[in-house]
Design an enzyme around this catalytic site. Sequence first.
Site, PDB file in Angstrom:
ATOM      1  N   ASP A 205      -6.627   5.444  -3.819  1.00 42.16           N
ATOM      2  CA  ASP A 205      -6.154   6.809  -3.466  1.00 42.16           C
ATOM      3  C   ASP A 205      -7.337   7.454  -2.211  1.00 42.16           C
ATOM      4  OD1 ASP A 205      -4.151   6.832  -5.142  1.00 42.16           O
ATOM      5  OD2 ASP A 205      -5.718   7.557  -6.773  1.00 42.16           O
TER       6      ASP A 205
ATOM      7  N   LYS B  69      -5.167   5.978   2.418  1.00 40.63           N
ATOM      8  CA  LYS B  69      -4.624   4.765   3.161  1.00 40.63           C
ATOM      9  C   LYS B  69      -3.401   5.327   3.842  1.00 40.63           C
ATOM     10  CE  LYS B  69      -4.542   2.340  -0.581  1.00 40.63           C
ATOM     11  NZ  LYS B  69      -5.359   3.206  -1.427  1.00 40.63           N
TER      12      LYS B  69
ATOM     13  N   GLY C 273       0.395   5.029  -4.800  1.00 47.10           N
ATOM     14  CA  GLY C 273       1.142   6.313  -4.515  1.00 47.10           C
ATOM     15  C   GLY C 273       0.452   6.723  -3.182  1.00 47.10           C
ATOM     16  N   HIS C 274       1.291   6.374  -2.074  1.00 51.19           N
ATOM     17  CA  HIS C 274       0.432   6.594  -0.529  1.00 51.19           C
ATOM     18  C   HIS C 274       0.979   7.765  -0.094  1.00 51.19           C
ATOM     19  CE1 HIS C 274      -0.743   2.324  -0.305  1.00 51.19           C
ATOM     20  NE2 HIS C 274      -1.053   2.681  -1.228  1.00 51.19           N
TER      21      HIS C 274
ATOM     22  N   GLN D 276      -3.983   0.214  -3.513  1.00 50.98           N
ATOM     23  CA  GLN D 276      -5.168   0.321  -4.455  1.00 50.98           C
ATOM     24  C   GLN D 276      -6.390   0.051  -3.817  1.00 50.98           C
ATOM     25  OE1 GLN D 276      -2.391  -2.154  -5.762  1.00 50.98           O
ATOM     26  NE2 GLN D 276      -1.719  -0.309  -6.093  1.00 50.98           N
TER      27      GLN D 276
HETATM   28  P1  GDP Z   1      -3.829   6.370  -0.884  1.00 51.53           P
HETATM   29  O1  GDP Z   1      -3.276   5.984  -2.093  1.00 51.53           O
HETATM   30  O2  GDP Z   1      -4.933   5.627  -0.204  1.00 51.53           O
HETATM   31  O3  GDP Z   1      -2.543   6.537   0.305  1.00 51.53           O
HETATM   32  O4  GDP Z   1      -4.131   8.126  -1.085  1.00 51.53           O
HETATM   33  P2  GDP Z   1      -3.211   9.068  -1.824  1.00 51.53           P
HETATM   34  O5  GDP Z   1      -2.065   9.552  -1.016  1.00 51.53           O
HETATM   35  O6  GDP Z   1      -2.951   8.749  -3.266  1.00 51.53           O
HETATM   36  O7  GDP Z   1      -4.363  10.262  -1.982  1.00 51.53           O
HETATM   37  C1  GDP Z   1      -4.938  10.910  -0.809  1.00 51.53           C
HETATM   38  C2  GDP Z   1      -4.667  12.278  -0.724  1.00 51.53           C
HETATM   39  O8  GDP Z   1      -5.393  13.088   0.217  1.00 51.53           O
HETATM   40  C3  GDP Z   1      -3.394  12.621  -0.473  1.00 51.53           C
HETATM   41  O9  GDP Z   1      -2.977  13.981  -1.080  1.00 51.53           O
HETATM   42  C4  GDP Z   1      -3.518  13.057   0.917  1.00 51.53           C
HETATM   43  O10 GDP Z   1      -2.375  13.728   1.732  1.00 51.53           O
HETATM   44  C5  GDP Z   1      -4.764  13.477   1.004  1.00 51.53           C
HETATM   45  N1  GDP Z   1      -5.595  13.353   2.373  1.00 51.53           N
HETATM   46  C6  GDP Z   1      -5.863  12.095   3.075  1.00 51.53           C
HETATM   47  N2  GDP Z   1      -6.899  12.323   4.000  1.00 51.53           N
HETATM   48  C7  GDP Z   1      -7.170  13.679   3.831  1.00 51.53           C
HETATM   49  C8  GDP Z   1      -8.461  14.258   4.321  1.00 51.53           C
HETATM   50  O11 GDP Z   1      -9.092  13.773   5.245  1.00 51.53           O
HETATM   51  N3  GDP Z   1      -8.758  15.699   3.819  1.00 51.53           N
HETATM   52  C9  GDP Z   1      -7.686  15.974   3.052  1.00 51.53           C
HETATM   53  N4  GDP Z   1      -8.172  17.375   2.700  1.00 51.53           N
HETATM   54  N5  GDP Z   1      -6.867  15.497   2.382  1.00 51.53           N
HETATM   55  C10 GDP Z   1      -6.401  14.321   2.830  1.00 51.53           C
HETATM   56  P1  IMO Z   2      -3.027   3.555  -4.474  1.00 48.97           P
HETATM   57  O1  IMO Z   2      -2.416   2.362  -3.537  1.00 48.97           O
HETATM   58  C1  IMO Z   2      -5.699   4.603  -7.837  1.00 48.97           C
HETATM   59  C2  IMO Z   2      -5.710   1.775 -11.386  1.00 48.97           C
HETATM   60  C3  IMO Z   2      -4.831   2.434 -12.672  1.00 48.97           C
HETATM   61  C4  IMO Z   2      -5.862   1.634 -13.459  1.00 48.97           C
HETATM   62  C5  IMO Z   2      -5.961   0.352 -12.871  1.00 48.97           C
HETATM   63  C6  IMO Z   2      -4.809  -0.492 -13.549  1.00 48.97           C
HETATM   64  O2  IMO Z   2      -2.310   4.541  -4.401  1.00 48.97           O
HETATM   65  O3  IMO Z   2      -4.529   3.796  -3.905  1.00 48.97           O
HETATM   66  P2  IMO Z   2      -2.082  -0.902 -13.230  1.00 48.97           P
HETATM   67  O4  IMO Z   2      -1.000   0.082 -13.227  1.00 48.97           O
HETATM   68  O5  IMO Z   2      -2.330  -1.377 -11.425  1.00 48.97           O
HETATM   69  O6  IMO Z   2      -2.280  -1.890 -13.960  1.00 48.97           O
HETATM   70  O7  IMO Z   2      -3.386   0.138 -13.516  1.00 48.97           O
HETATM   71  O8  IMO Z   2      -5.667   0.525 -11.453  1.00 48.97           O
HETATM   72  N1  IMO Z   2      -4.874   2.148  -9.940  1.00 48.97           N
HETATM   73  C7  IMO Z   2      -4.853   2.808  -9.099  1.00 48.97           C
HETATM   74  N2  IMO Z   2      -5.891   3.980  -8.742  1.00 48.97           N
HETATM   75  N3  IMO Z   2      -4.754   4.297  -6.805  1.00 48.97           N
HETATM   76  C8  IMO Z   2      -3.930   3.093  -6.795  1.00 48.97           C
HETATM   77  O9  IMO Z   2      -3.045   3.051  -5.949  1.00 48.97           O
HETATM   78  C9  IMO Z   2      -3.786   2.567  -8.009  1.00 48.97           C
HETATM   79  N4  IMO Z   2      -3.027   1.526  -8.711  1.00 48.97           N
HETATM   80  C10 IMO Z   2      -3.613   1.204  -9.702  1.00 48.97           C
HETATM   81  O10 IMO Z   2      -5.230   3.906 -12.600  1.00 48.97           O
HETATM   82  O11 IMO Z   2      -6.930   2.309 -13.615  1.00 48.97           O
HETATM   83 MG    MG Z   3      -2.847   6.644  -4.077  1.00 49.41          MG
END
Ligand code: GDP
Ligand code: IMO
Ligand code: MG
Length: 424
Positions: free
Chosen positions: A12, A15, A39-40, A224
């Site tokens: 999270d 990416k 979840g991207h 991840q």
């Molecule tokens: P990912 O799994 O690495 O793609 O990240 P996620 O989407 O799960 O979580 C990142 C969250 O931060 C999302 O809600 C993005 O919209 C938000 N986001 C990404 N970059 C920034 C940033 O520089 N500032 C803020 N405030 N939000 C950001």
């Molecule tokens: P993105 O790509 C954050 C974590 C789960 C748990 C562990 C194992 O959005 O960054 P799993 O379901 O993979 O067997 O869970 O890994 N986890 C993540 N945490 N971002 C993710 O993906 C994750 N994918 C798995 O919360 O701790």
């Molecule tokens: Mg994510």
Amino acid sequence: MNTCIVGLQWGDEGKGKIVDTLAEKADIVVRYAGGANAGHTVVIGDTKFALHLLPSGAVRPETTCVIANGVVVDPDCLTGEIDSLAQKGFTLTGRLFISQNAHLVLDYHKAEDQFRENSLGKNKIGTTIRGIGPCYADKVGRTFAVRAADLADLDALKQKLVKIVGHKNKIFTALYNAEPLDAEEIFEKCKLYAQKLVPFITDTTQLLHKAIEQKKSILFEGAQGTLLDLDHGTFPFVTSSNASSLGMSAGCGVPAKNVDKFIGVAKAYTTRVGSGPFPTEQNNDIGSYIRDRGHEYGTTTGRPRRCGWFDAVAVRYSVTIGGIDAIALMHLDTLSGIKQLNICKAYKIGSEDSTFFPSNIETLAGAEPVYQTVDGWDEDLSGITRFDDLPENAKRYVALVEEFTAAPVSIIGVGPKRRQTIFR
Ligand code: GDP
Ligand code: IMO
Ligand code: MG
């Protein structure tokens, strides 16, 4: 130019946003590991997309999207995602390619994930219950694996499913007192998945190598984060794939020498969902402040994310094992308003200070962070587009991140939108 984008923390990191931003100049975006546990988030204007299996290039109509062999594909989630994007005007026809060798996550994987977590009680891993571990276990075990290519031969798939579901039911009823699953029902769903997905299934390794020959520009989208890597993360509180950049080659059949740049994505602080040690966690007002300002709730599960200070020891480790050339430091805007900021520059382990991330969680659980404290800033960063325009204290913070992680910060995130990105 081929670039691999990978998370440097526990996932999270942002990416999706970076991949989407860089995809403007790419021909192909490839997911190579993980599954619908990811979840991207991509934000375009006022519309927010949360992508679980489709590469983040899916929301750029000209971009080719590849789901490579290392991904575990939940066909229910994927067909839903394809339909939902089509409704928003992003059709994937002719530009999505799914590896014939990608393994399928089916109902019995998700059921087993839930049963296992329930049986662990408070020792649970805190998985996303997306069936990831059980599917990768079947992949490694081979006997009960179902791959995307199997959707093209429904008669053979039916026989396979009867055998697999029969076996799983014996285990689930004996161990978890569960209701048996119906192989016929799972097969009927697979028939629908086959109708929708077979046109996309192909040899993606060949596709990628042809693209490399033709000098196309490829973005490899990690899922991840490095600290969740099965072999190199905080085992057993990890995911079941090689989520670091080290998984890229195995996950899509392209050697690292074909990648020009590895960009590691990290937040300007740390978050984690699920269980496991987290040395810089702030289970207090600071953690709540970051969670509220950064909207730190899981994209896949909605769970509140655990929040804490930036851990440079952990990120430096991820940079080192991942061959990371540059860091994208996200969410710098979220730190505005905190009087004093801490950066963890070493761990006190026993009587010694160490700057190397320990390879077992027992040691990590006993590590005490050694912090460098710096003054924060009050200014809102969300409209800043040039590094020079950042407040002096924010610039100093970035410089310390670079010093303690031994990597340059070449991209800074100041908000979720595409244009809220500073390039240096
Ligand atoms: P990912 O799994 O690495 O793609 O990240 P996620 O989407 O799960 O979580 C990142 C969250 O931060 C999302 O809600 C993005 O919209 C938000 N986001 C990404 N970059 C920034 C940033 O520089 N500032 C803020 N405030 N939000 C950001
Ligand atoms: P993105 O790509 C954050 C974590 C789960 C748990 C562990 C194992 O959005 O960054 P799993 O379901 O993979 O067997 O869970 O890994 N986890 C993540 N945490 N971002 C993710 O993906 C994750 N994918 C798995 O919360 O701790
Ligand atoms: Mg994510």
